[in-house]
Write an enzyme that holds these catalytic residues in place. Structure first.
Site, mmCIF file in Angstrom:
data_model
loop_
_atom_site.group_PDB
_atom_site.id
_atom_site.type_symbol
_atom_site.label_atom_id
_atom_site.label_comp_id
_atom_site.label_asym_id
_atom_site.label_seq_id
_atom_site.Cartn_x
_atom_site.Cartn_y
_atom_site.Cartn_z
ATOM 1 N N GLU A 29 0.841 -1.155 -0.039
ATOM 2 C CA GLU A 29 0.060 -0.110 -0.132
ATOM 3 C C GLU A 29 1.158 1.369 0.021
ATOM 4 O O GLU A 29 2.045 1.237 0.233
ATOM 5 C CB GLU A 29 -1.154 0.014 1.201
ATOM 6 N N LYS A 90 -5.485 10.922 0.409
ATOM 7 C CA LYS A 90 -5.336 9.727 0.943
ATOM 8 C C LYS A 90 -6.455 8.916 0.357
ATOM 9 O O LYS A 90 -7.999 9.319 0.301
ATOM 10 C CB LYS A 90 -5.622 9.709 2.660
ATOM 11 N N VAL A 110 -5.322 0.448 2.811
ATOM 12 C CA VAL A 110 -5.592 -0.824 2.787
ATOM 13 C C VAL A 110 -6.773 -1.277 1.769
ATOM 14 O O VAL A 110 -6.623 -1.985 0.748
ATOM 15 C CB VAL A 110 -5.848 -1.592 4.224
ATOM 16 N N ASP A 140 -16.772 6.152 13.308
ATOM 17 C CA ASP A 140 -15.676 6.082 12.458
ATOM 18 C C ASP A 140 -15.138 4.659 12.343
ATOM 19 O O ASP A 140 -14.357 4.041 13.318
ATOM 20 C CB ASP A 140 -14.503 6.834 12.965
ATOM 21 N N SER A 142 -13.293 2.044 9.595
ATOM 22 C CA SER A 142 -12.592 2.199 8.277
ATOM 23 C C SER A 142 -13.068 1.409 7.283
ATOM 24 O O SER A 142 -13.572 0.359 7.593
ATOM 25 C CB SER A 142 -11.096 1.948 8.502
ATOM 26 N N ASP A 144 -11.463 -0.070 5.342
ATOM 27 C CA ASP A 144 -10.641 -1.482 5.263
ATOM 28 C C ASP A 144 -11.513 -2.556 5.611
ATOM 29 O O ASP A 144 -11.208 -3.476 4.954
ATOM 30 C CB ASP A 144 -9.435 -1.112 6.114
ATOM 31 N N LYS A 161 -4.618 -1.388 13.865
ATOM 32 C CA LYS A 161 -3.899 -0.417 14.668
ATOM 33 C C LYS A 161 -4.302 -0.084 16.266
ATOM 34 O O LYS A 161 -5.412 -0.046 16.536
ATOM 35 C CB LYS A 161 -3.665 1.062 13.817
HETATM 36 N N1 PSU Z 1 -0.300 0.766 8.312
HETATM 37 C C1 PSU Z 1 0.741 1.343 9.036
HETATM 38 N N2 PSU Z 1 0.595 2.807 8.791
HETATM 39 C C2 PSU Z 1 -0.344 3.287 8.050
HETATM 40 C C3 PSU Z 1 -1.709 2.588 7.522
HETATM 41 C C4 PSU Z 1 -1.331 1.307 7.850
HETATM 42 O O1 PSU Z 1 1.615 1.066 9.524
HETATM 43 O O2 PSU Z 1 -0.395 4.637 7.804
HETATM 44 C C5 PSU Z 1 -2.550 2.960 6.850
HETATM 45 C C6 PSU Z 1 -3.437 2.107 6.007
HETATM 46 O O3 PSU Z 1 -3.430 2.415 4.417
HETATM 47 C C7 PSU Z 1 -4.838 2.141 6.466
HETATM 48 C C8 PSU Z 1 -5.277 3.290 6.905
HETATM 49 O O4 PSU Z 1 -5.774 1.862 5.426
HETATM 50 O O5 PSU Z 1 -3.503 3.797 7.660
HETATM 51 C C9 PSU Z 1 -6.175 3.433 7.980
HETATM 52 O O6 PSU Z 1 -6.828 4.678 7.611
HETATM 53 P P1 PSU Z 1 -8.359 4.734 8.404
HETATM 54 O O7 PSU Z 1 -8.246 4.414 9.536
HETATM 55 O O8 PSU Z 1 -8.847 6.372 7.899
HETATM 56 O O9 PSU Z 1 -9.280 3.913 7.182
HETATM 57 MN MN MN Z 2 -12.020 6.725 9.162
#
Ligand code: PSU
Ligand code: MN
Length: 311
Positions: A29, A90, A110, A140, A142, A144, A161
């Site tokens: 990614e 993004k 992702v 919120d 994701s 993903d 995360k």
């Molecule tokens: N893994 C990491 N660092 C990151 C991400 C994943 O170690 O920055 C990214 C991925 O691209 C994932 C995004 O899809 O963070 C999640 O963002 P959000 O919570 O807004 O969906």
């Molecule tokens: Mn989000």
């Protein structure tokens, strides 16, 4: 087996020519490059992940959007350009059309990367940690998680995360029928930390076992991804007790400053790196490389079984 790289019939996709002859492939990614890490670590990491995939017998395909085109596999110059762009988009699944019509560039999340990789026929993907369900301040969740629910790929990560609500994220993955595989562990890893106190739905101990599981899952007609979760080693991890305080503080600050939506995850990751004096970023880099290695091994095992079947 025929080359897995194929293209949807439109002009918004472009595949790096260097990818065509080589098997097996691992998708990488690029939001981690554009939003997840600071410069210059982002470019170094992008190159290191590609190197680790190659060293383990597979070909990396970093996915991004450049000038309104979805790119499967970047040249080194393109990686360098992506890593240097400011205020770049993004790109998750709903953002592709915006980037395409405006001819913008951006890092794919992702979910975004899974979409593009699947369109190109790539089955294995390495990331750091997936997005999931944030603690409820405003709802919120994701994309993903939705991408994992409807895209049949093997996604290698270090769990979700740790800035997320992990029990809620696991519940949501269960609702979405996504097998959560502990790689050589019974516990869902918490990104920086080996432990979360939460169980996985199955444990597998080798790339071959992962491939057998994936085939069984998909041969049943399931459309969801396998989420393969690999913890950091005890030497590389940050124990939960040590990082929990910083995570709570970063979340509080995000709330106080009204940070929400797409900028939330990048804000939390950057703030954590500051609060831990760089320790969280070192763990993040280590887990990304570990995951690139395991994804390459799985891609090789997948190709081997596909070839055996073809004989
Ligand atoms: N893994 C990491 N660092 C990151 C991400 C994943 O170690 O920055 C990214 C991925 O691209 C994932 C995004 O899809 O963070 C999640 O963002 P959000 O919570 O807004 O969906
Ligand atoms: Mn989000």
């Amino acid at each position: 087996m025929t080359n897995p790289i194929s293209l949807p019939h439109n002009t918004t996709f472009a595949i790096n020519r260097a990818l065509r002859p080589s098997l097996p492939l691992v998708a990488l990614e690029s939001t981690v490059i554009t939003h997840g890490l600071p410069r210059p670590q982002n470019l170094a990491l992008a190159r290191d992940m590609e190197r680790v995939v190659r060293e383990n017998g597979a070909t990396p395909a970093t996915i991004a959007v450049l000038d309104g085109k979805i790119r499967i596999g970047l040249t080194d110059a393109e990686l360098e350009r992506l890593a240097s762009l400011d205020n770049v988009r993004k790109i998750s699944r709903r953002d592709f059309a915006t980037a395409i019509v405006r001819k913008e560039s951006g890092g794919t999340t992702v979910a975004g990367t899974m979409f593009a990789a699947h369109q190109a026929g790539i089955k294995v993907f390495a990331t750091g940690g997936i997005g999931g369900v944030h603690e409820v301040v405003t709802l919120d969740i994701s994309t993903d998680v939705q991408a994992l629910a409807d895209t049949p790929m093997i996604v290698v990560c270090a769990g979700a995360k740790a800035i997320l609500d992990l029990p809620a994220t696991l519940e949501y993955l269960e609702t979405m029928a996504v097998p959560v595989i502990g790689y050589q562990t019974d516990e869902f890893p918490a990104f920086y930390s080996r432990q979360s106190g939460l169980p996985v739905s199955a444990r597998l101990d080798s790339p071959e076992e992962v491939v057998r599981f994936a085939k069984a899952h998909w041969e049943l007609g399931m459309k969801s991804a396998l989420l393969v979760c690999q913890p950091l080693s005890p030497e590389e991890e940050i124990p939960r007790e040590k990082i929990d305080g910083a995570i709570a503080r970063a979340r509080r600050e995000a709330h106080e400053q009204g940070v929400h939506g797409q900028p939330l995850t990048p804000f939390l990751l950057a703030r954590l790196a500051e609060l831990t004096g760089g320790e969280s970023m070192r763990a993040n880099l280590a887990l990304l490389l570990n995951n690139a290695k395991l994804a390459a091994q799985i891609a090789c095992a997948l190709t081997t079984t596909d070839q055996q079947k073809a004989i």
